[in-house]
Design a protein around this motif. Structure first.
Motif, PDB file in Angstrom:
ATOM      1  N   GLU A   2      20.815   5.917   7.877  1.00 19.39           N
ATOM      2  CA  GLU A   2      19.886   4.799   8.034  1.00 19.39           C
ATOM      3  C   GLU A   2      18.672   4.981   7.137  1.00 19.39           C
ATOM      4  O   GLU A   2      18.188   4.022   6.526  1.00 19.39           O
ATOM      5  CB  GLU A   2      19.453   4.689   9.505  1.00 19.39           C
ATOM      6  CG  GLU A   2      20.519   4.152  10.435  1.00 19.39           C
ATOM      7  CD  GLU A   2      20.866   2.703  10.132  1.00 19.39           C
ATOM      8  OE1 GLU A   2      19.959   1.946   9.702  1.00 19.39           O
ATOM      9  OE2 GLU A   2      22.040   2.322  10.285  1.00 19.39           O
ATOM     10  N   ARG A   3      18.206   6.223   7.055  1.00 16.83           N
ATOM     11  CA  ARG A   3      17.037   6.502   6.220  1.00 16.83           C
ATOM     12  C   ARG A   3      17.346   6.244   4.746  1.00 16.83           C
ATOM     13  O   ARG A   3      16.547   5.648   4.021  1.00 16.83           O
ATOM     14  CB  ARG A   3      16.612   7.959   6.439  1.00 16.83           C
ATOM     15  CG  ARG A   3      15.531   8.483   5.510  1.00 16.83           C
ATOM     16  CD  ARG A   3      14.218   7.794   5.731  1.00 16.83           C
ATOM     17  NE  ARG A   3      13.173   8.383   4.909  1.00 16.83           N
ATOM     18  CZ  ARG A   3      11.980   7.834   4.709  1.00 16.83           C
ATOM     19  NH1 ARG A   3      11.681   6.671   5.282  1.00 16.83           N
ATOM     20  NH2 ARG A   3      11.089   8.436   3.960  1.00 16.83           N
ATOM     21  N   ILE A   4      18.537   6.690   4.297  1.00 13.74           N
ATOM     22  CA  ILE A   4      18.932   6.500   2.895  1.00 13.74           C
ATOM     23  C   ILE A   4      19.098   5.012   2.594  1.00 13.74           C
ATOM     24  O   ILE A   4      18.638   4.515   1.552  1.00 13.74           O
ATOM     25  CB  ILE A   4      20.249   7.267   2.600  1.00 13.74           C
ATOM     26  CG1 ILE A   4      20.017   8.774   2.755  1.00 13.74           C
ATOM     27  CG2 ILE A   4      20.769   6.940   1.213  1.00 13.74           C
ATOM     28  CD1 ILE A   4      21.274   9.603   2.647  1.00 13.74           C
ATOM     29  N   ALA A   6      17.599   2.544   4.099  1.00 12.56           N
ATOM     30  CA  ALA A   6      16.273   1.922   4.083  1.00 12.56           C
ATOM     31  C   ALA A   6      15.553   2.205   2.766  1.00 12.56           C
ATOM     32  O   ALA A   6      14.869   1.332   2.216  1.00 12.56           O
ATOM     33  CB  ALA A   6      15.443   2.430   5.258  1.00 12.56           C
ATOM     34  N   MET A   7      15.714   3.421   2.251  1.00  8.89           N
ATOM     35  CA  MET A   7      15.069   3.762   0.978  1.00  8.89           C
ATOM     36  C   MET A   7      15.672   2.952  -0.171  1.00  8.89           C
ATOM     37  O   MET A   7      14.958   2.547  -1.091  1.00  8.89           O
ATOM     38  CB  MET A   7      15.215   5.262   0.711  1.00  8.89           C
ATOM     39  CG  MET A   7      14.409   6.130   1.675  1.00  8.89           C
ATOM     40  SD  MET A   7      14.628   7.901   1.398  1.00  8.89           S
ATOM     41  CE  MET A   7      13.893   8.086  -0.220  1.00  8.89           C
ATOM     42  N   GLN A  10      14.274  -0.446   0.080  1.00  7.60           N
ATOM     43  CA  GLN A  10      12.866  -0.389  -0.345  1.00  7.60           C
ATOM     44  C   GLN A  10      12.760  -0.478  -1.867  1.00  7.60           C
ATOM     45  O   GLN A  10      11.935  -1.236  -2.408  1.00  7.60           O
ATOM     46  CB  GLN A  10      12.254   0.924   0.171  1.00  7.60           C
ATOM     47  CG  GLN A  10      10.769   1.107  -0.149  1.00  7.60           C
ATOM     48  CD  GLN A  10      10.311   2.490   0.259  1.00  7.60           C
ATOM     49  OE1 GLN A  10      10.939   3.487  -0.102  1.00  7.60           O
ATOM     50  NE2 GLN A  10       9.232   2.543   1.018  1.00  7.60           N
ATOM     51  N   THR A 116       8.745  -0.136  10.349  1.00  5.31           N
ATOM     52  CA  THR A 116       9.444   1.075   9.920  1.00  5.31           C
ATOM     53  C   THR A 116       8.588   1.834   8.911  1.00  5.31           C
ATOM     54  O   THR A 116       7.739   1.243   8.234  1.00  5.31           O
ATOM     55  CB  THR A 116      10.788   0.721   9.275  1.00  5.31           C
ATOM     56  OG1 THR A 116      10.544  -0.080   8.107  1.00  5.31           O
ATOM     57  CG2 THR A 116      11.674  -0.047  10.244  1.00  5.31           C
ATOM     58  N   GLU A 118       9.479   2.961   6.078  1.00  2.00           N
ATOM     59  CA  GLU A 118       9.780   2.483   4.730  1.00  2.00           C
ATOM     60  C   GLU A 118       9.013   1.190   4.428  1.00  2.00           C
ATOM     61  O   GLU A 118       8.537   0.987   3.302  1.00  2.00           O
ATOM     62  CB  GLU A 118      11.278   2.226   4.578  1.00  2.00           C
ATOM     63  CG  GLU A 118      12.146   3.482   4.645  1.00  2.00           C
ATOM     64  CD  GLU A 118      12.316   3.992   6.053  1.00  2.00           C
ATOM     65  OE1 GLU A 118      12.663   5.171   6.225  1.00  2.00           O
ATOM     66  OE2 GLU A 118      12.095   3.190   6.998  1.00  2.00           O
ATOM     67  N   GLU A 121       5.371   2.046   3.740  1.00  2.00           N
ATOM     68  CA  GLU A 121       5.181   2.681   2.429  1.00  2.00           C
ATOM     69  C   GLU A 121       5.022   1.652   1.317  1.00  2.00           C
ATOM     70  O   GLU A 121       4.433   1.943   0.266  1.00  2.00           O
ATOM     71  CB  GLU A 121       6.363   3.600   2.121  1.00  2.00           C
ATOM     72  CG  GLU A 121       6.367   4.875   2.950  1.00  2.00           C
ATOM     73  CD  GLU A 121       7.633   5.691   2.756  1.00  2.00           C
ATOM     74  OE1 GLU A 121       8.470   5.277   1.911  1.00  2.00           O
ATOM     75  OE2 GLU A 121       7.803   6.707   3.445  1.00  2.00           O
TER      76      GLU A 121
END
Length: 401
Positions: A2-4, A6-7, A10, A116, A118, A121
């Motif tokens: 999920e983090r990857i 989202a990045m 982004q 979130t 992301e 940021e």
């Protein structure tokens, strides 16, 4: 994963904003309002549009949004009937693009708006905070503090935003749980005290529209004691020293305005609690140390000597006011009874009192006062006797023979 994911989204968002020539200021303003009043609705397989529905009272603010994002808007703001609170809406929407679709993927989950790391940021300019405050900010009247409504977000998202706001911008907010005034549903607001509000206001004021200045304007006040203009707080004075002076002055003015009422209430209370007051006074007098008793006696003698005329005038006025009052007569009778009881209980004290009076009457000034009083009294008696003789009816002469 999920983090990857989202990045990746982004990075695509940044590239897409550059592709449509959206400036950094416009991009950050859009990011801020999406966390507030804006709604992203899907309009195709890979596109979405951003929409706003504002109260008709905020039509000027809606026009300001249109002027900022005019290149991406479909039409100028339109007024529509409001099926809910208020008569009309001021509505604005942006053209459907892939950028808004990506933003929707990043900040929506199960059709619910989320915050979130992301997404946060992406925010690099304080105009995002300005648009959030203009959308969802509220002001406590007459104070330098504000609230940011975050009812749409769960508690963990609000905590994340609170931490990000403190770390990135140095603005520390306090999370407060509140209930909606009409629905009663539980929600959260981010509350800014004076220190945080001053910092936030300084940061975002250049980007706040004129019609929304009331939400960020720093209030000032003139100190009534020293005349200094200071940033308004819950206190009405600029410093602790001025507060002490001002509070004393206020109490003095309040007392002068209401002293007759206070005195009347005090007289009523004393009248209702006379026995209790006298008992406490006698107890306190018995417990005095010899040094304290002597000091109080010296002070009382000095005060009587300095204010003799004032004391006598008050006594005369009081006697005239209470003359014929049954409660006062009963009080005097009770005082005489206690006095004679004390005399019987302590003959030595009575003899000391007589000796003190004899010594006092030897003083020339005391003897002069007594002589003047006797002369005045004799003159009054002679005048009364003369009046009685003149008014006495004449006896008829007896006839002889």
């Amino acid at each position: 994963m999920e983090r990857i994911r989202a990045m990746i989204i982004q990075e695509e968002i940044v590239n897409e904003s550059r592709k449509i020539n959206m400036s950094d200021l416009q991009f950050n303003a859009l990011l801020g309002t999406i966390l507030a009043d804006a709604y992203i609705g899907a309009s195709g397989a890979t596109t979405a549009r951003v929409q706003w529905n504002h109260s008709s009272k905020q039509h000027e603010y809606c026009l300001h949004k249109y002027e900022t994002l005019q290149k991406f808007a479909t039409n100028p703001p339109r007024r529509k009937p409001n099926p809910g609170y208020g008569e009309e809406w001021s509505c604005l929407s942006l053209k459907a693009t892939h950028l808004y679709f990506l933003l929707r993927q990043l900040c929506y989950s199960d059709r619910r708006k989320r915050i979130t790391p992301e997404y946060l940021e992406l925010i690099t300019h304080p105009i995002a905070l300005a648009w959030m405050i203009m959308d969802n900010g509220s002001r406590q009247k007459g104070t330098n503090s504000a609230d940011l409504s975050m009812h749409a977000f769960p508690k963990e998202d609000v905590e994340l935003f609170q931490q990000w706001l403190a770390e990135k911008w140095g603005v520390v907010g306090i999370i407060q749980t509140v209930h909606h005034s009409s629905t009663g549903k539980e929600g959260r607001v981010l509350r800014f005290n004076k220190e945080a509000f001053l910092k936030l206001s300084t940061l975002i004021t250049p980007y706040v529209h004129e019609s929304m200045r009331y939400k960020t304007e720093i209030l000032t006040k003139t100190c009534p004691v020293c005349g200094t203009v200071f940033t308004m707080t819950q206190s009405g004075w600029c410093s602790q020293e001025c507060a002490e002076v001002g509070q004393k002055q206020h109490k003095r003015e309040y007392w002068q305005k209401n002293k007759e009422h206070f005195r009347e209430k005090a007289r009523e209370w004393k009248k209702a609690h006379r026995e209790e007051i006298n008992a406490r006074a006698r107890e306190a007098t018995r417990n005095l140390s010899p040094e304290k008793r002597q000091k109080l006696n010296e002070y009382a003698a000095h005060y009587r000597a300095e204010n003799r005329e004032k004391i006598n005038a008050y006594r005369r006025e009081r006697r005239a006011r209470l003359k014929g009052d049954p409660d006062h007569e009963a009080k005097l009778k009770e005082e005489r009874r206690r006095y004679y009881e004390r005399k019987k209980a302590d003959p030595e004290r009575y003899q000391r009192s007589l000796a003190m009076n004899r010594e006092r009457r030897k003083k020339p000034e005391v003897r002069a006062k007594e002589a003047a009083y006797l002369r005045k009294r004799r003159a009054a008696l002679r005048a009364a006797l003369s009046a009685n003789v003149l008014n006495e009816p004449q006896k008829p002469e007896s006839s002889q023979g």
